[in-house]
Enzyme design. Structure first.
Site, PDB file in Angstrom:
ATOM      1  N   SER A 126     -20.874  63.188  18.188  1.00  0.00           N
ATOM      2  CA  SER A 126     -21.218  63.391  16.778  1.00  0.00           C
ATOM      3  C   SER A 126     -20.137  62.801  15.877  1.00  0.00           C
ATOM      4  CB  SER A 126     -21.357  64.884  16.471  1.00  0.00           C
ATOM      5  OG  SER A 126     -22.363  65.470  17.256  1.00  0.00           O
ATOM      6  N   HIS A 165     -15.829  51.837 -33.636  1.00  0.00           N
ATOM      7  CA  HIS A 165     -15.614  53.231 -34.049  1.00  0.00           C
ATOM      8  C   HIS A 165     -16.879  53.810 -34.698  1.00  0.00           C
ATOM      9  CE1 HIS A 165     -11.177  52.829 -33.514  1.00  0.00           C
ATOM     10  NE2 HIS A 165     -11.422  51.590 -33.911  1.00  0.00           N
ATOM     11  N   SER A 175     -42.154  66.180 -29.334  1.00  0.00           N
ATOM     12  CA  SER A 175     -41.892  67.539 -29.764  1.00  0.00           C
ATOM     13  C   SER A 175     -43.132  68.395 -29.586  1.00  0.00           C
ATOM     14  CB  SER A 175     -41.464  67.560 -31.239  1.00  0.00           C
ATOM     15  OG  SER A 175     -41.352  68.879 -31.718  1.00  0.00           O
ATOM     16  N   LYS A 218     -43.460  62.931 -33.643  1.00  0.00           N
ATOM     17  CA  LYS A 218     -42.091  62.645 -33.212  1.00  0.00           C
ATOM     18  C   LYS A 218     -42.103  61.981 -31.837  1.00  0.00           C
ATOM     19  CE  LYS A 218     -37.536  64.843 -33.332  1.00  0.00           C
ATOM     20  NZ  LYS A 218     -36.959  64.339 -32.097  1.00  0.00           N
ATOM     21  N   GLU A 241     -32.506  58.740 -22.270  1.00  0.00           N
ATOM     22  CA  GLU A 241     -32.028  60.089 -21.980  1.00  0.00           C
ATOM     23  C   GLU A 241     -32.021  60.365 -20.482  1.00  0.00           C
ATOM     24  OE1 GLU A 241     -33.525  62.125 -26.188  1.00  0.00           O
ATOM     25  OE2 GLU A 241     -34.637  62.494 -24.328  1.00  0.00           O
TER      26      GLU A 241
END
Length: 467
Positions: free
Chosen positions: A136, A184, A314, A320, A327
């Site tokens: 193993s 930024h 939603s 929406k 994501e």
């Protein structure tokens, strides 16, 4: 279940009851009873590789005159069935088991012995025949390398190539569109969408190159080292013969490890590969987040692009639509980064001659490769390929971007430029109009100096300042 639903099996520790229809034997049954931890079993990719390892071992043992040809053929045939996934239901042992993976190795030995005995009419023993010249301690490290090498070569690398290709196609489609650059998260000098996407593409291409750089270490196999690296109970030629047989089965250039002690006691190659997959995850997270920002709005956000509308966003707000693919990509990246942390901790568990966290390394390594491959194709086909550009929104933002005044610095100086930028921002006016008021430069010269398309030229090979 009734008593008739079981059969009696035995091992070196004695007898116990095994489900009548199970292909496994006593040692597997003990492991099932000992490790009711997670309900997670060893991945399909691992079981495929384990079947290939057992088939190659039987071939090598037969070539060396150690295993009678009929038994070797029966083992190879049964192992091929395991590799093909025909008996996955008979591999019930939890991932969180003995750290060497001995239970899973014996599970394979018992299932293959059962199948080979039934097919050949001969008594094929799980240890004496199926596990001949093996331990193993070299089988499981070998299987980790084989399964990972196949996962990268067959799935992950092609998926990343596909993603890079889709990004390249999008570069050609929208590459000339000029937009406001951001550093930024604040307005900066203009870039083209082609330049922005070229950064993504190069990240993915570099990720593929990093994965390819791991392959020589993945192709070096522990098989032949047996229990502690000395090769006890395996002929000196076994490792080379085994790798020749496995190379024929897989098409990959496997070779014996140059040092069995390293290959049994460490999992550095797995840690290396996991680290490079983490880099890919970080790249995907960056791309996913850029897409989410660019898609944000559509009215109160950046609204630079519109991702394909895939599902209602939603349960309460009609109309929406959310950036669901980026994501999902970001969540995969988070999972892979977590898997890498687990593999890193597990990789240092090489106590003297054996690493004792092999199953969890295999599980996390193969999950990372699978998740990255799947989500890369999803990101390419369901997000990047189909997004549209809001050219009017981009042009409006460019026209009002006070940072364009940077191009005037060599002509009017930094201080004058800063004054123009502040006034343009405070009054919400185009930089061109304010510069015309505050300098003596003709409008034609200002238009030439402040042309966003001209300002965006170059940048792929060069470098510059920060901010």
């Amino acid at each position: 279940m009734t008593a008739s639903s079981f059969r009696t099996e035995h091992d070196s520790m004695g007898e116990l009851q095994v489900p009548l229809k199970a292909l496994w034997g006593a040692q597997t049954q003990r492991a099932v009873q000992n490790f009711p931890v997670s309900g997670l079993t060893m991945p399909r990719e691992f079981l495929r590789a384990l079947g290939l390892v057992k088939a190659a071992a039987a071939s090598a043992n037969a070539a060396l005159g150690l295993l009678p040809a009929p038994i070797a053929r029966a083992i190879e045939s049964a192992a091929a069935e395991v590799a093909a996934g025909r008996h996955d239901a008979h591999f019930p042992i939890d991932v969180f088991q003995t750290g060497s993976g001995t239970s899973t190795n014996m599970n394979a030995n018992e299932v293959i012995a059962h199948l080979a005995s039934r097919a050949s009419g001969q008594a094929v023993h799980p240890n004496d025949h199926v596990n001949m010249s093996q331990s193993s301690n070299d089988v499981i490290p070998t299987t980790i390398h084989v399964s990972a090498a196949l996962a990268v070569r067959e799935n992950l690398s092609p998926a990343l190539a596909h993603l890079a290709g889709v990004i390249a196609a999008k570069e050609r489609e929208v590459g000339a569109v000029v937009k406001t650059g951001r550093t930024h998260l604040m307005d900066a000098m203009p870039v083209t969408l082609g330049q922005e996407l070229s950064g993504w593409r190069t990240q993915i291409e570099n990720g593929r190159a990093r994965l390819a750089a791991c392959e020589p270490r993945l192709h070096a196999l522990a098989q032949g080292g047996t229990a502690v690296g000395t090769g006890i109970n395996a002929p000196p030629e076994f490792g080379a013969r085994f790798c020749e047989a496995l190379a024929k089965l897989t098409g990959l250039p496997f070779a014996p490890s140059p040092n069995y002690f390293e290959s049994l006691s460490s999992q550095d190659a797995a840690v290396e590969l996991s680290g490079q997959m983490k880099v890919v995850a970080v790249s995907l997270m960056k791309i996913a987040n850029d897409l989410r920002w660019m898609n944000s709005g559509p009215l109160a956000g950046l609204g630079e692009i519109a991702l394909p509308a895939l599902q209602p966003g939603s349960s309460i707000m009609p109309g929406k639509v959310n950036p669901v693919i980026p994501e999902a990509t970001a969540m995969v990246a988070a999972q892979v980064i977590g898997n890498d942390a687990t593999i890193t901790v597990a990789g240092q568990a090489g106590n003297f001659q054996l690493n004792v966290m092999l199953p969890v390394i295999a599980h996390n390594l193969l999950e990372s490769a699978r998740l990255l491959a799947n989500v890369s194709k999803l990101l390419a086909d369901s997000a990047i390929a189909g997004f549209t550009v809001n050219a009017a929104r981009l042009a409006e933002a460019l026209d009002r971007n006070p940072i364009l005044v940077t191009a005037l610095n060599p002509v009017i100086g930094y201080e004058k430029g800063a004054a123009i930028a502040k006034k343009a921002y405070a009054q919400g006016r185009p930089i061109m109009a304010v510069a015309a008021e505050m300098t003596d430069l003709p409008r034609e010269r200002l238009a030439e100096l402040l042309d966003p398309a001209e300002l965006a030229k170059g940048g792929i090979k060069g470098g510059g300042g920060g901010g």
